[in-house]
Every structure is written in structure tokens, then in C-alpha cells.
Scaffold this motif. Structure first.
Motif, PDB file in Angstrom:
ATOM      1  N   CYS A   8       0.161  -1.415  -0.226  1.00  0.00           N
ATOM      2  CA  CYS A   8       0.045  -0.131   0.342  1.00  0.00           C
ATOM      3  C   CYS A   8       0.647   1.198   0.149  1.00  0.00           C
ATOM      4  O   CYS A   8       1.845   1.374   0.831  1.00  0.00           O
ATOM      5  CB  CYS A   8      -0.723   0.005   1.529  1.00  0.00           C
ATOM      6  SG  CYS A   8      -1.815   1.923   1.496  1.00  0.00           S
ATOM      7  N   CYS A  11       0.045   3.583   3.425  1.00  0.00           N
ATOM      8  CA  CYS A  11       0.370   3.144   4.370  1.00  0.00           C
ATOM      9  C   CYS A  11       1.881   2.159   4.691  1.00  0.00           C
ATOM     10  O   CYS A  11       1.884   2.287   5.790  1.00  0.00           O
ATOM     11  CB  CYS A  11      -0.937   3.126   5.760  1.00  0.00           C
ATOM     12  SG  CYS A  11      -1.238   0.703   4.729  1.00  0.00           S
ATOM     13  N   CYS A  28      -6.783  -0.160  -0.140  1.00  0.00           N
ATOM     14  CA  CYS A  28      -6.354  -1.147   0.821  1.00  0.00           C
ATOM     15  C   CYS A  28      -7.605  -1.193   1.932  1.00  0.00           C
ATOM     16  O   CYS A  28      -8.305  -0.109   2.241  1.00  0.00           O
ATOM     17  CB  CYS A  28      -4.723  -0.521   1.013  1.00  0.00           C
ATOM     18  SG  CYS A  28      -4.241  -0.744   3.096  1.00  0.00           S
ATOM     19  N   CYS A  30      -7.106   0.043   5.042  1.00  0.00           N
ATOM     20  CA  CYS A  30      -6.684   1.101   5.660  1.00  0.00           C
ATOM     21  C   CYS A  30      -7.725   2.013   4.677  1.00  0.00           C
ATOM     22  O   CYS A  30      -7.736   3.626   5.756  1.00  0.00           O
ATOM     23  CB  CYS A  30      -4.751   1.772   5.864  1.00  0.00           C
ATOM     24  SG  CYS A  30      -5.021   2.127   4.135  1.00  0.00           S
TER      25      CYS A  30
HETATM   26 ZN   LIG Z   1      -2.587   1.255   2.712  1.00  0.00          ZN
END
Ligand SMILES: [Zn+2]
Length: 82
Positions: A8, A11, A28, A30
Motif C-alpha cells: 500500500c 500506509c 487497501c 486502511c
Molecule cells: Zn493502506
């Protein structure tokens, strides 16, 4: 089904997903959409070059094409072995 490694860009997280060749993850966990880059899992595919910003998309497309070709070759080889 083959296993893919993703990274990713948002992150920095690495994780592995198992899915079919025709699928590709982009979002992702996140919550960042379109942040995932598929990391080639074969040692000879790993390159340490750092492309310039404009080059990233082009390189990514080339990497993905190469990856698909490698998967095809592996499948063919697997069939011959039997
Ligand atoms: Zn991420």
C-alpha cells in the motif's frame, strides 16, 4: 489460485492475497482507494530501481504484463511435468 503480494502506497503495509489471475486488488484495508501496488513475488523479478513519478504507471503496467506471462509459463511447465 496464485498468491500475490501487495504494497500500500498510503500506509506502507505489505500483505498477501490469494485470488485468480484475472483479479487485481486496488484498495487497501486502511481505507485508501487505488493505493495498492502488486509486488512481484519471484526473486528475478525484483528490481531496486526507483522510477521517476511519470514512469511509475508505465513500469507498473510492464510489471503486470510480465507477471501474467510468468504465471502462464509456470502453468504450462506444471502441465508438462505431469
Ligand atoms: Zn493502506
Amino acid at each position: 489460485m496464485p498468491k500475490y503480494t501487495y504494497r500500500c502506497e498510503a500506509c506502507g503495509e505489505h500483505f498477501e492475497k490469494i485470488h485468480s489471475i484475472s483479479e487485481k486488488l486496488t484498495d487497501c484495508e486502511c481505507g485508501e482507494a487505488g493505493s495498492l501496488t502488486r509486488v512481484p513475488s519471484l526473486p528475478f523479478c525484483v528490481s531496486v530501481k526507483k522510477p521517476k513519478a511519470g514512469q511509475i504507471v508505465k513500469d507498473f503496467i510492464e510489471d503486470t504484463k510480465q507477471d501474467v506471462e510468468t504465471q502462464k509459463e509456470e502453468m504450462m511447465r506444471g502441465m508438462e511435468d505431469d
